[in-house]
Design an enzyme around this catalytic site. Structure first.
Site, PDB file in Angstrom:
ATOM      1  N   LYS A 186       0.816  -1.218   0.000  1.00 21.19           N
ATOM      2  CA  LYS A 186       0.000   0.000   0.000  1.00 21.19           C
ATOM      3  C   LYS A 186       0.854   1.275   0.000  1.00 21.19           C
ATOM      4  O   LYS A 186       0.397   2.330  -0.405  1.00 21.19           O
ATOM      5  CB  LYS A 186      -0.972  -0.022   1.166  1.00 21.19           C
ATOM      6  CG  LYS A 186      -2.047  -1.077   0.949  1.00 21.19           C
ATOM      7  CD  LYS A 186      -3.078  -1.119   2.037  1.00 21.19           C
ATOM      8  CE  LYS A 186      -4.167  -2.129   1.717  1.00 21.19           C
ATOM      9  NZ  LYS A 186      -3.708  -3.533   1.843  1.00 21.19           N
TER      10      LYS A 186
HETATM   11  C1  LIG Z   1      -4.329  -4.602   1.261  1.00 19.81           C
HETATM   12  C2  LIG Z   1      -3.539  -5.851   1.130  1.00 19.81           C
HETATM   13  C3  LIG Z   1      -3.918  -6.879   0.232  1.00 19.81           C
HETATM   14  C4  LIG Z   1      -5.188  -6.826  -0.592  1.00 19.81           C
HETATM   15  O1  LIG Z   1      -5.188  -5.810  -1.542  1.00 19.81           O
HETATM   16  P1  LIG Z   1      -6.538  -5.339  -2.263  1.00 19.81           P
HETATM   17  O2  LIG Z   1      -6.173  -4.156  -3.046  1.00 19.81           O
HETATM   18  O3  LIG Z   1      -7.511  -5.049  -1.156  1.00 19.81           O
HETATM   19  O4  LIG Z   1      -6.980  -6.483  -3.100  1.00 19.81           O
HETATM   20  C5  LIG Z   1      -3.090  -7.986   0.129  1.00 19.81           C
HETATM   21  N1  LIG Z   1      -1.978  -8.107   0.882  1.00 19.81           N
HETATM   22  C6  LIG Z   1      -1.591  -7.153   1.749  1.00 19.81           C
HETATM   23  C7  LIG Z   1      -0.346  -7.367   2.550  1.00 19.81           C
HETATM   24  C8  LIG Z   1      -2.340  -5.991   1.892  1.00 19.81           C
HETATM   25  O5  LIG Z   1      -1.943  -5.045   2.767  1.00 19.81           O
END
Ligand SMILES: *Cc1c(COP(=O)(O)O)cnc(C)c1O
Length: 463
Positions: free
Chosen positions: A108
């Protein structure tokens, strides 16, 4: 580039308004009015660094002047610890795209480092301020805090359920002592945090007076930032292997990460398949395999960032699947709202509803087995989210195309799962996480009550 709402009842707007607005006023999600075709640029793009590629791709979708955009991109990716930003490791027959070299060690950061700097730029243009409010069970809040700390014109208020966030994740948030960062530990559950968030955003006089904003995963700027690494990794792996197409395996919760892959494919990156991978919270793998999109109960797993049973970005997928028919989409979303279930045409045997995708799920036991096996056979440690993607990639092997698995977090963020899988204490460590366990923290405990949170913001939010 103009942006339109999936629900078709909002006037088109430019990138800056789309990114500042988040959700469209008609309740829909903003999508680009057209998707650029970049096939004739791929050869040139294969030679670019990650930031240069980001400048090219952002340039197609934004209305930020070139010199400003260039600066925002430079500063956003300077915060990463690897010279390639998102390197690709060859592990066995798979290619692991490491998206965890940012400040909070999860993917993120790639979007939120950019989004927060873009906000700062746009707020300066408008001589405006923003109070970002977020509810988190871990990763998103942390990445948002690390994006917004030390930014001008913005405060961030992050609510988490007191005592219910993993200690490492909690400390990644509460050890940020910047004066514009407020951690709020609510005496309640994550659902309470989300309810309070919704109530305060629905309080329009308050929202307006205190300039409340959000950085949630439906924000178009986040999807845009994620498109870049599909191109970067895809072009890199094609060059390395001589293949003329690739597949991506994506661990999915809100359908945000994999949606960026869909746009990359539509733009002309030769993605032959997107492998959609979920944990036991499998609303998304179920809809692709059966055509039925139906809410379930959330169960707790080893991959908490995917413990979701309604995927907010799925609306964008649905919009394209319904031929961009906003009236149909409004009907379907209304139906989902009221009965928690909609049906798409069922797939042919052995296929999914969309031939670009294959979809599968991984259980707790499979997650642990995959982590243990890669540790033993390849000396490579997978985090539990990444392990789900690797598991699904192995379920659908390909003779012809290389497979790139998105590694969405550093394994050291999930020490309990790694210990359970490998039987070793501290089999994965990271100096950043060691440091947060030692650092000073700042956090305000509040009752899980709208009024308490509202009064706190009124006291600190200097609108
Ligand atoms: C947020 C997250 C996901 C999922 O991502 P999406 O965009 O919600 O599909 C997968 N792995 C980690 C470590 C995350 O922080």
């Amino acid at each position: 580039m103009q942006y339109v709402s999936t629900r078709g009842q909002t006037d088109p707007m430019g990138f800056q308004d789309a990114a500042l607005t988040g959700l469209a006023p008609d309740g829909g999600l903003l999508v680009p009015a057209e998707i650029p075709d970049v096939r004739d640029r791929l050869e040139d793009w294969a030679a670019l660094s990650y930031p240069d590629l980001a400048r090219e791709i952002f340039g197609l979708f934004t209305d930020i002047p070139e010199d400003e955009l260039s600066r925002l991109v430079t500063e956003s990716y300077q915060a990463f610890r690897h010279p390639e930003i998102a390197p690709v490791a060859d592990v066995g027959s798979l290619h692991i795209l490491e998206l965890f070299h940012g400040p909070t060690l999860a993917f993120k950061d790639i979007a939120l480092q950019f989004l927060s700097r873009f906000f700062e730029y746009a707020l300066t243009q408008r001589d405006a301020r923003l109070n970002v409010l977020a509810a988190t069970s871990g990763d998103t809040g942390s990445a948002a805090i690390h994006g917004i700390r030390d930014r001008e014109r913005m405060n961030i208020f992050v609510m988490h359920p007191k005592g219910r966030v993993a200690p490492l994740q909690e400390r990644q948030m509460t050890t940020v002592l910047s004066p514009n960062v407020y951690n709020l530990a609510l005496e309640g559950t994550f659902d309470d945090c989300q309810r309070i968030m919704k109530t305060l955003f629905a309080d329009l006089p308050f929202k307006g007076a205190y300039h409340l904003g959000a950085v949630n995963s439906v924000n178009w700027a986040r999807i845009l930032a994620q498109i870049v690494y599909y191109f970067s990794a895809g072009l890199k792996v094609m060059k390395r292997t001589g293949a003329d197409g690739i597949r991506f395996s994506v661990p999915t919760g809100n359908f945000g990460n994999i949606l960026a892959g869909y746009y990359a494919a539509r733009m002309g990156l030769p993605i032959r398949r997107l492998l959609l991978a979920t944990n036991e919270n499998d609303i998304l793998s179920r809809v692709f395999n059966s055509g039925v999109y139906e809410r379930g109960d959330v169960v707790e797993t080893l991959s908490p960032s995917m413990d979701i049973q309604v995927a907010s970005n799925f609306e964008r997928y649905l919009f394209y699947a319904l031929g961009q028919d906003s009236a149909r989409l409004r009907e379907e979303m209304k139906k989902f709202q009221s009965v928690g279930r909609i049906e798409l045409p069922s797939p042919e045997a052995g296929r999914t509803i969309d031939t670009l995708y294959q979809a599968g799920a991984g259980t707790r036991a499979e997650t642990l087995q995959v982590i243990a096996r890669y540790d033993r056979d390849s000396g490579y440690m997978l985090d539990p989210h990444t392990a789900i993607g690797v598991h699904v990639a192995e379920q659908f092997p390909s003779e012809t195309e290389p497979t790139i698995c998105l590694a969405t977090a550093h394994p050291a963020k999930f020490p309990d799962a790694i210990r359970e899988a490998t039987g070793r204490e501290e089999a994965a460590r990271h100096e950043i996480l060691d440091a947060v366990m030692q650092s000073e923290t700042r956090c305000q405990t509040l009752p899980a009550d709208e009024r308490a949170v509202k009064e706190f913001i009124q006291g600190r939010g200097d609108p």
